[in-house]
Design a protein around this motif. Structure first.
Motif, short mmCIF file in Angstrom:
data_model
loop_
_atom_site.label_atom_id
_atom_site.label_comp_id
_atom_site.label_asym_id
_atom_site.label_seq_id
_atom_site.Cartn_x
_atom_site.Cartn_y
_atom_site.Cartn_z
N LEU A 146 0.81 -1.10 0.13
CA LEU A 146 0.16 0.11 0.01
C LEU A 146 0.83 1.17 -0.11
CD1 LEU A 146 -2.96 -0.90 2.49
CD2 LEU A 146 -2.76 -0.93 -0.14
N PHE A 150 0.42 4.01 -3.03
CA PHE A 150 0.09 5.22 -2.84
C PHE A 150 1.18 6.32 -3.18
CE2 PHE A 150 -2.51 3.75 0.93
CZ PHE A 150 -3.71 3.26 0.22
N GLU A 200 1.99 8.17 14.81
CA GLU A 200 1.09 8.34 13.54
C GLU A 200 2.11 9.38 12.38
OE1 GLU A 200 -2.48 8.46 13.00
OE2 GLU A 200 -3.03 7.08 14.70
N SER A 203 4.32 7.58 7.53
CA SER A 203 3.47 6.97 6.54
C SER A 203 3.05 5.68 6.82
CB SER A 203 3.80 7.33 5.10
OG SER A 203 3.73 8.70 4.84
N LYS A 206 0.89 4.96 9.70
CA LYS A 206 -0.56 5.46 9.39
C LYS A 206 -1.06 4.14 8.65
CE LYS A 206 0.22 10.24 8.99
NZ LYS A 206 0.82 11.46 8.10
N ILE A 207 -0.39 3.46 7.65
CA ILE A 207 -1.13 2.49 6.82
C ILE A 207 -1.21 1.28 8.02
CG2 ILE A 207 -0.69 0.64 5.20
CD1 ILE A 207 0.82 3.10 3.48
N ARG A 210 -4.02 3.04 10.87
CA ARG A 210 -5.29 3.34 10.46
C ARG A 210 -5.98 2.67 9.31
NH1 ARG A 210 -7.70 6.83 14.18
NH2 ARG A 210 -5.95 7.38 15.29
N VAL A 211 -5.15 2.46 8.32
CA VAL A 211 -5.66 2.40 6.92
C VAL A 211 -6.11 0.81 7.02
CG1 VAL A 211 -5.43 1.98 4.53
CG2 VAL A 211 -4.60 4.04 5.56
N TYR A 214 -8.92 -0.23 9.38
CA TYR A 214 -10.29 0.13 8.77
C TYR A 214 -10.83 -0.67 7.73
CZ TYR A 214 -13.76 2.97 6.53
OH TYR A 214 -14.95 3.32 5.90
N VAL A 215 -9.80 -1.00 6.73
CA VAL A 215 -9.96 -1.62 5.67
C VAL A 215 -10.47 -3.24 6.13
CG1 VAL A 215 -9.16 -3.06 3.57
CG2 VAL A 215 -8.88 -0.72 3.99
N GLU A 218 -14.16 -2.84 7.81
CA GLU A 218 -15.40 -2.51 7.08
C GLU A 218 -15.23 -3.02 5.65
OE1 GLU A 218 -17.54 -0.23 8.27
OE2 GLU A 218 -16.69 0.02 10.17
N ILE A 219 -14.32 -3.60 5.02
CA ILE A 219 -14.54 -3.78 3.96
C ILE A 219 -14.18 -5.31 3.56
CG2 ILE A 219 -13.41 -3.36 1.50
CD1 ILE A 219 -12.98 -0.55 2.32
N ASN A 220 -12.99 -5.74 4.03
CA ASN A 220 -12.70 -7.35 3.94
C ASN A 220 -11.72 -7.72 4.91
OD1 ASN A 220 -11.71 -9.91 2.87
ND2 ASN A 220 -12.81 -9.42 1.18
N ALA A 223 -8.23 -8.67 4.04
CA ALA A 223 -7.69 -7.73 3.13
C ALA A 223 -5.98 -8.14 3.15
CB ALA A 223 -7.80 -6.45 3.56
N PHE B 150 -8.35 -5.22 -1.99
CA PHE B 150 -8.74 -5.72 -0.63
C PHE B 150 -9.35 -7.13 -0.69
CE2 PHE B 150 -8.81 -0.86 0.39
CZ PHE B 150 -7.45 -1.00 0.47
N SER B 203 -19.11 -0.93 0.07
CA SER B 203 -17.61 -1.17 0.02
C SER B 203 -17.17 0.14 -0.73
CB SER B 203 -17.15 -2.50 -0.21
OG SER B 203 -17.45 -3.57 0.54
N LYS B 206 -17.34 3.28 0.90
CA LYS B 206 -16.15 3.32 2.09
C LYS B 206 -14.84 3.99 1.48
CE LYS B 206 -18.82 0.19 5.18
NZ LYS B 206 -18.91 -1.11 5.33
N TYR B 214 -8.45 9.97 3.22
CA TYR B 214 -7.54 9.73 4.61
C TYR B 214 -6.13 9.73 3.78
CZ TYR B 214 -4.72 8.02 8.33
OH TYR B 214 -3.78 7.83 9.28
N ILE B 219 -1.18 10.75 3.66
CA ILE B 219 0.07 9.95 3.39
C ILE B 219 0.61 10.63 1.59
CG2 ILE B 219 0.91 7.66 2.37
CD1 ILE B 219 -1.37 6.56 4.56
N ALA B 223 -2.39 10.38 -4.28
CA ALA B 223 -2.38 8.83 -4.51
C ALA B 223 -2.93 8.27 -5.35
CB ALA B 223 -2.82 8.57 -2.74
N ILE B 227 -2.06 5.59 -7.87
CA ILE B 227 -2.74 4.43 -8.09
C ILE B 227 -3.25 4.00 -9.41
CG2 ILE B 227 -4.83 2.96 -7.45
CD1 ILE B 227 -4.85 4.39 -4.80
#
Lengths: 479, 479
Positions: A146, A150, A200, A203, A206-207, A210-211, A214-215, A218-220, A223, B150, B203, B206, B214, B219, B223, B227
């Motif tokens: 990631l 980024f 924090e 970078s 932070k990944i 935070r990132v 969260y992923v 909330e997402i998978n 992940a 993800f 998703s 999100k 973020y 970061i 980004a 990407i």
């Protein structure tokens, strides 16, 4: 019992991973880098478990970064005690990482990494060991992917962390941070926590903090696993492309006097992704490294291919790419200047028994005549010394640049090949053909410097007198 | 004036992008999908700007999804008015997307997408137009990459959104969402806001609303750009690999009677990433689609290559892969059962002027004898009908499976080749060799069904009588 089983599952997974990537062989001596954090403590315990199975020699190395004062001292003490409990030799090295970072213009993070790998390698050599083990895990790999995604560092950036690289192995790369912490909890094994991991301001943190959480939430929830899996595929794709770039490079690129020449026809015949890889290689070779060489520089040269003759683009490190009649020349600016100043130079007659300094073309040439005594001498195989059958030479011997009508014999059937056609076949760009010095006998080219001699003059059993000619590159006059 | 200039910059960027990917040609008729949101309103305005330059015909299509009641009606009204202001024909189509989603077992998001593309395509055909333009932007592309990264959908998933695909073009893919909104603000152009884009239950939302903002803030502010750039490289890498898979496929895989055979030696000679691509192809062909076929299924077959003969793995759609003596067979389970039941079958004598139904081997065969009348007949070039020089046949004609001593002539120098060697050269797996029906004259194989005939019997100018043999596959008896 259930606890025991979980631990066993992880151990077996790691063994399978070690075998899949041939990370460890029986009898290896392994330097284990241990910071005292969960990952490296786990790595050490695992390697101790595997000691018998693989007949390992281990040494623990701890690097004290000269940052984080008392905490760092406590880390050192912790690792020293752990090593002593496990009865493994312990080495500690102190470095002033902040000072080193300032010196080299690196971040403390980068400097710390460079210092650690350097120390691990020193200890490895000193112990005569075979491997260096470090404790990266799946989460580290996902974070790296990631981070690079980024920041935009291309395919290599998102191909993750590799299981091994040269002497360095990463046996925990198949485990997640959770698994590692569960393993330690089950063992009741303590570890140190580096507070800077929770700051924090970085970078990467932070990944991590935070990132990814969260992923996952909330997402998978798998992940990290998925990112690592995709990175593995990118890595394989990257390797495959790299291999194909190497295969095509020699077909497309030739180099002479510091100037890389990319033949337009050959270039167009390969896929775009291979084209990019080839250009990247050329630029990296001239830059003597990958630092500061970005995809956008490659794009600039790509675009140059569609522009008109004479157009040029500037790249880092004073590298310049110029569209020529039949392709692109890439070189340091100074080379370009030199080649623009070139002119046809006069011929020089050379005779056996003499040495000539030809400053204008940057060569010193020596000629010597000897009798051919059967089997007594071996024809040297190098680009600087060539032997000729002296009695086949009909005219005075000249060093000169090409003239119309020049030819040579390239096989023993006495067939003549025009020098011009020879240059075309060899893809020598037009612009440099005039610059190549020739040793000549009338219009017969005896020797193209840096290349072949004419078959006509090859020394054979029948040769009575051998003309030995040696050339040596010297600094060009006034260039 | 500054406003005007920014707008101009964006327009020029889009034109350059259109030209780079040949998205639009002069005289194109374009269906523009317009939801009323910022992206599609911008797309419409841009295409109106380009109308003269490219001599475009445009039609606006709006799809009413039957979700979001009054708001959706207002969206429709908004787009209708916009089209009317711009004097462009307007088409609206209503669909009950929730019902369609239930029917097909799709999410409403997926169902909506499928419905939209279907309608756009219908309108395109109906108007006799050449393209369908949709309004994806850079942010959509970056979101898609992260979404797939993800969830773990391999290289294809992270190769982003392509500039075009069949008739669909995406001219705004070079612009960010910010640029698009600035463009509209400068024009004072209103647009509709789909509130569901802000619901965090999806998703994708999100990623759009939480992850990317973020990352951009904390970061790397470019980004999205990075990407998208990396996705482009993955896409090119993927294309290159795909191309190489196609090249190697035929070398590695052969198919007979619904059974795909992967030759172990040929398989091992190619890179792992190409191996995976080939296996994926085989499975997808048997599954008649990519649905439910995942990387883990490919891995299962990869591992099978290192296991012992007879081992098998189950894949979706009743597909089974079996390690055989010299490779791997992949087929539907029913084919496997059939092939296990096989036995050597008896020979059958066949005579000109007759048709035979050979249920056991699944063929009907007809033989006919005709005079060769010069030039009057063309030798048919297909696998079902072959012609033979009748007068060269020495024995009764049999249809049978192979016997030891069988041979054929494969060139006109009358050199005999053992049938066994022929099968080996053609990489016909051992297991199926007994099953291949042969037309024979003693030990001389006149015809390997589905393959070649022996040179010996080829019809020439000298041929007096032609034996025309036709075969037709029929359902096998009791299998």
């Amino acid at each position: 019992m259930i606890e025991k089983k979980k631990e066993q599952v992880m151990l077996e997974k790691i063994i399978a991973y070690i075998e899949k990537y041939s990370l460890i062989e029986r009898g290896d001596g392994i330097v284990v880098g241990v910071s005292g954090g969960a990952d490296s403590v786990c790595l050490l315990l695992i390697l101790v478990e595997l000691r018998k199975r693989f007949l390992l020699d281990l040494v623990v190395v701890h690097v004290h970064h000269g940052i984080r004062g008392k905490e760092a001292d406590e880390d050192e003490e912790f690792v020293r005690n752990l090593a002593s409990q496990l009865e493994i030799p312990f080495v500690v090295e102190r470095r002033d990482v902040p000072a080193f970072a300032r010196e080299c213009g690196l971040s403390e993070e980068e400097a710390g990494r460079a210092v650690r790998y350097e120390i691990f390698e020193q200890v490895r050599k000193c112990y005569g060991f075979t491997k260096v083990a470090v404790a990266h895990n799946k989460n580290d790999c996902a974070e790296t992917v990631l981070f690079h995604l980024f920041r935009g560092s291309g395919l290599t950036g998102i191909s993750g962390i590799s299981a091994s690289r040269e002497k360095v192995i990463r046996p925990l790369l198949c485990c997640s941070r959770d698994e590692i912490e569960r393993f330690l909890a089950e063992r009741g094994q303590l570890f140190r926590t580096d507070r800077t991991n929770f700051l924090e301001e970085y970078s990467r943190n932070k990944i991590r903090l935070r990132v990814l959480p969260y992923v996952a939430k909330e997402i998978n929830d798998r992940a990290v696993e998925h990112i690592v899996g995709t990175a593995g595929m990118v890595s394989e794709a990257q390797e495959f492309i790299e291999k194909n770039v190497q295969i095509m490079y020699d077909k497309v690129v030739s180099m002479r006097n510091g100037i890389y020449f990319i033949n337009a026809d050959e270039f167009r015949a390969v896929d775009r992704i291979i084209q990019r890889g080839i250009l990247y290689q050329v630029i990296v070779r001239l830059a003597k490294g990958k630092k500061d060489i970005e995809q956008k520089h490659v794009e600039l040269v790509m675009e140059l291919m569609n522009r008109s003759v004479g157009k040029e683009v500037m790249l880092p490190y004073d590298i310049v790419a110029v569209r020529s009649y039949d392709g692109i020349q890439v070189c340091k600016r100074e080379c370009l200047v030199r080649s623009k100043q070139k002119k046809k130079w006069e011929f020089v007659e050379v005779k056996p028994g003499n040495t000539y300094l030809l400053e204008e073309i940057g060569y010193q040439i020596s000629l010597e005549l000897v009798k051919n005594e059967q089997g007594a001498m071996q024809i040297p195989k190098n680009d600087c010394t060539k032997w000729f059958d002296y009695d086949r030479i009909n005219n005075v011997i000249l060093v000169r640049s090409r003239q119309s009508g020049d030819y040579l014999e390239i096989n023993d059937k006495r067939g003549r090949k025009k020098l011009k056609d020879y240059f075309i076949d060899k893809k020598i760009p037009r612009d440099v053909r005039d610059e190549i010095p020739l040793l000549t006998d009338g219009n017969h080219v005896m020797w193209i410097f840096g290349d072949r001699i004419s078959e006509r003059y090859k020394v054979s059993e029948m040769t009575k007198n051998i003309l030995m000619v040696n050339i040596m590159e010297v600094k060009k006059n006034g260039r």
